[in-house]
Design a protein around this motif. Structure first.
Motif, short mmCIF file in Angstrom:
data_model
loop_
_atom_site.label_atom_id
_atom_site.label_comp_id
_atom_site.label_asym_id
_atom_site.label_seq_id
_atom_site.Cartn_x
_atom_site.Cartn_y
_atom_site.Cartn_z
N ARG A 198 0.86 -1.19 0.00
CA ARG A 198 0.00 0.00 0.00
C ARG A 198 0.89 1.24 0.00
N ASP B 180 -0.56 7.38 -0.89
CA ASP B 180 -1.61 8.03 -1.67
C ASP B 180 -2.74 7.08 -2.05
N GLY B 181 -2.86 5.94 -1.34
CA GLY B 181 -4.04 5.09 -1.50
C GLY B 181 -3.95 4.07 -2.61
N ARG B 182 -2.78 3.94 -3.25
CA ARG B 182 -2.66 2.89 -4.25
C ARG B 182 -2.38 1.55 -3.55
N LYS B 183 -2.86 0.48 -4.14
CA LYS B 183 -2.70 -0.84 -3.51
C LYS B 183 -2.28 -1.86 -4.56
N THR C 237 -4.07 2.28 -8.59
CA THR C 237 -5.18 2.95 -7.92
C THR C 237 -6.37 2.01 -7.93
#
Lengths: 125, 300, 274
Positions: free
Chosen positions: A92, A95-98, A122
């Motif tokens: 992770r 900035d919220g990308r996984k 994203t």
């Protein structure tokens, strides 16, 4: 003559098994530091710095968070002393990308492993 | 003279030394238990209580008020009564394999392969074959459209016992086959030649020569079938543990439950006596039927 | 008028035997298939060939239960049973070849002991073992198997086949009795030894009821007990149970395939004796 062949088999097979077992254990002894390492990349293939990688350990039927690591300047993370043989990895970013959850199965407990790169993207809404 | 006697004494001492360990084990694990069972069965005893003679009370209880005993007895008898089916199948296979068939040794090995397996593992394998979701039988029955709802074989009162018996067949079939093959190979070939010269048809050759001369082997198979009702403990324990209800309870599983589940050693001993008598009576009957020349027995 | 192998009249028999063999092998295939299945083993319809076959069920079972401990217990018990039964059976078999008063009586006694199945003695056998103080130990589990009547008679027959002149010559040379056995008789009875080893291995490795009674503590359990326990604790999980089954079956199958002849001979020698 027939008996000699039998003795041969009866001695040879256990000895071969013993040799395999010893060799396997020697291999394990040199490769069980519990190091799990790999790279986190973005979709373009560039290394991601500072991403958090979470290791989930299997606990009977569900997976439970066990340990976290952060990628360095080359996008490489490293877990040490992971005493497990089955788990999942997920990266992770801040900035919220996984990344997808990568299933990890090892041949023995704390096997040193190089994981194929985790790709972060994203998540779709 | 004294020299001779000394030699005799030494010889005797040697024999005693060599035989003693084996005899001690037989005494401790065969003969003593036999007597002890009989003694326990007429006493009220538990590890914490002194023994008290009560005569045939255990047997009275068993025969008059113990439904579970009757159920177990009936199941055991059904189990034994089904073994001729497996013996007949094994005889068929043995006749096929005994001929000058190419690859007979391979067939023989494959049929025998299941016999030396661990019975607990066999139980687990068959339990899985009968499973209503991932099992082989339901897969075949459902995909060929014979049934549309999964059948819970081992949870069914009607099916559980036949299912366990079938699993047992699978395991012992090879052993029956080997016994019968040994018997077939001991039949002198010239009898067949002579019959063929006289124009005796094949079916008559089978009924007049093969079957009568196979009697000792068939008797042995029947004894193995009877003993199987003892050794199938492992199978029942793993597959159904006597359930559903007591539909698959055998005497041996009931003995185990009475002895080690309820700690009624005395009652379990009485059950064992009954089971042993059953074994002896059935063996004697089988021996009579097979013409009286019994082979010696095979253990386990 | 024997037909030559492979002639047309043989094919119906081949067809029957192939069907029989197929039916006998289905359970093996089903359990091996399940042990290799990676996906949910309860999915409908069950796959004949696993979609995602892998060996990790075998890794799982090693860690889900104390497999190594069970294996060690099984191996030790089996080794004790084999060593002890070999020693005792050889000694008893040799003693029975000698002439001494009461020999016939002992032979009859042993033959009738053969009629008593071990399963019919479990309650007193438990009490005897607890009286000896070896419950819950390796020795206690191996003890009833330490001496097997069939093998005694196999050794007796094998020793009787050795020419007496050979033994007499050895005795004249001043060899002791035990030396006569180990130097002269045993090298000539290798097939009897193999039979004894194999039968004892199979009986001890597969034995379930007796360890179930004689063993209480979890870390003394043998493989069959571990298997039954694994089944009861987590039957609804993965293919690991079936991997366990396969692992446990391999030694027995391997021994059987390696020494088929001796094994079958041992089982039927009880039958052929009049």
């Amino acid at each position: 003559m027939r008996w000699r062949a039998l003795a041969h088999r009866f001695v040879a097979v256990p000895l071969a098994l013993l040799a395999i077992a010893v060799a396997w254990n020697i291999y394990i002894a040199f490769n069980d530091h519990g190091i799990i390492e790999g790279e986190v990349r973005d979709k373009a293939g560039a290394p991601v710095v500072g991403a958090t990688v979470i290791f989930f350990e299997r606990n009977f039927i569900y997976y439970e968070e066990k340990q976290r690591a952060t990628t360095d300047a080359q996008g490489i993370y490293r877990f040490t002393d992971m005493k497990t043989h089955i788990g999942q990895l997920e990266a992770r970013t801040a900035d919220g990308r996984k990344s997808e959850r990568r299933q990890l199965r090892l041949w023995f407990r704390s096997q040193d492993t190089e994981v194929a790169p985790l790709i972060v993207e994203t998540p779709r809404a | 003279m004294t020299w001779f006697r000394r030699k005799r004494t030494r010889e005797l001492a040697l024999v005693v030394c060599f035989l003693l360990p084996s005899l001690a084990i037989f005494f401790l694990y065969r003969l003593l238990p036999l007597g002890w069972n009989a003694w326990l069965s007429v006493h009220a005893w538990s590890p914490l209580k002194a023994a008290q003679f009560i005569g045939v009370e255990h047997y009275e209880e068993m025969l008059l008020d113990d439904d579970m005993f009757w159920q177990a007895l009936v199941n055991t008898l059904v189990f034994i009564a089904c073994s001729p089916l497996a013996i007949a199948a094994a005889l068929g296979i043995a006749l096929l394999v005994n001929s000058d068939l190419r690859g007979a040794a391979v067939y023989r090995t494959i049929v025998f392969l299941s016999y030396p397996l661990m019975t607990v593992a066999v139980g687990i394998i068959w339990r899985w074959l009968y499973d209503e979701r991932g099992g082989f039988f339901n897969y075949v029955l459902r995909s060929s459209g014979i049934v549309d709802q999964p059948v819970k074989f081992l949870q069914s009162f009607d099916w559980a016992l036949p299912c366990v018996i079938l699993a047992d067949f699978w395991q012992v079939l090879g052993f029956y086959m080997i016994i019968l093959l040994t018997g077939l190979q001991s039949i002198p070939q010239h009898l067949y030649e002579a019959a063929r010269v006289d124009g005796v048809p094949a079916s008559a050759r089978f009924f007049r020569i093969t079957l009568p001369l196979l009697r000792p082997s068939i008797f042995l198979c029947i004894v193995v079938g009877i003993l199987n009702s003892f050794t199938s403990f492992d199978l029942v324990y793993v597959m159904t543990n006597g359930g559903p209800g007591h539909a698959t309870e055998l005497l041996i599983t009931y003995i185990y439950k009475a002895g080690f589940g309820q700690t009624r050693f005395d009652y379990a001993a009485a059950l064992t006596v009954v089971q042993f008598l059953l074994l002896v009576v059935l063996t004697v009957i089988a021996n009579k039927l097979s013409g009286g020349n019994a082979g010696s027995l095979e253990r386990q | 008028m024997r037909r030559s192998p492979g002639s047309p009249a043989h094919w119906p028999r081949h067809v029957i035997m192939i069907v029989v063999c197929f039916l006998m092998l289905v359970p093996f295939y089903w359990v091996i298939k399940t042990s290799l299945t990676g996906e949910n083993i309860y999915a409908w319809p069950p796959r004949i060939i696993p979609v995602d076959p892998h060996l990790f069920n075998y890794v799982d079972v090693w860690y889900m239960i104390p497999f190594a401990r069970y294996l060690l217990n099984s191996v030790i018990v089996t080794a004790m049973a084999i060593a002890g039964s070999l020693l005792f059976n050889v000694a008893a078999g040799y003693a029975l070849t000698r002439h001494f008063p009461g020999r016939r009586w002992i032979v009859v006694l042993l033959l009738s002991c053969m009629l008593i199945p071990f399963q019919a003695t479990i309650i007193p056998a438990y009490l005897v073992t607890s009286w000896l103080g070896v419950l819950d130990t390796w020795l206690g589990v191996a003890l009833p198997l330490l001496s097997t009547i069939i093998c005694i008679f196999i050794f007796k027959a094998s020793f009787e086949a050795v020419p007496p002149s050979l033994i007499d010559a050895a005795r004249v040379d001043g060899l002791g009795e035990w030396r006569i056995v180990t130097r002269i008789l045993l090298p000539l009875s290798k097939s009897a030894i193999a039979t004894n080893v194999i039968l004892t291995f199979i009986w001890s490795w597969n034995s379930f009821l007796w360890p179930l009674i004689a063993i209480r503590s979890p870390d003394m359990q043998t493989l069959p007990l571990g298997l039954a326990r694994f089944l009861s604790v987590m039957e609804d999980t993965t293919g690991a149970l079936f991997a366990f089954v396969v692992l446990v079956l391999i030694p027995g199958l391997a021994i059987f395939l390696m020494a088929q002849k001796e094994f079958i001979r041992g089982l039927t020698s009880g039958a052929t004796k009049g």
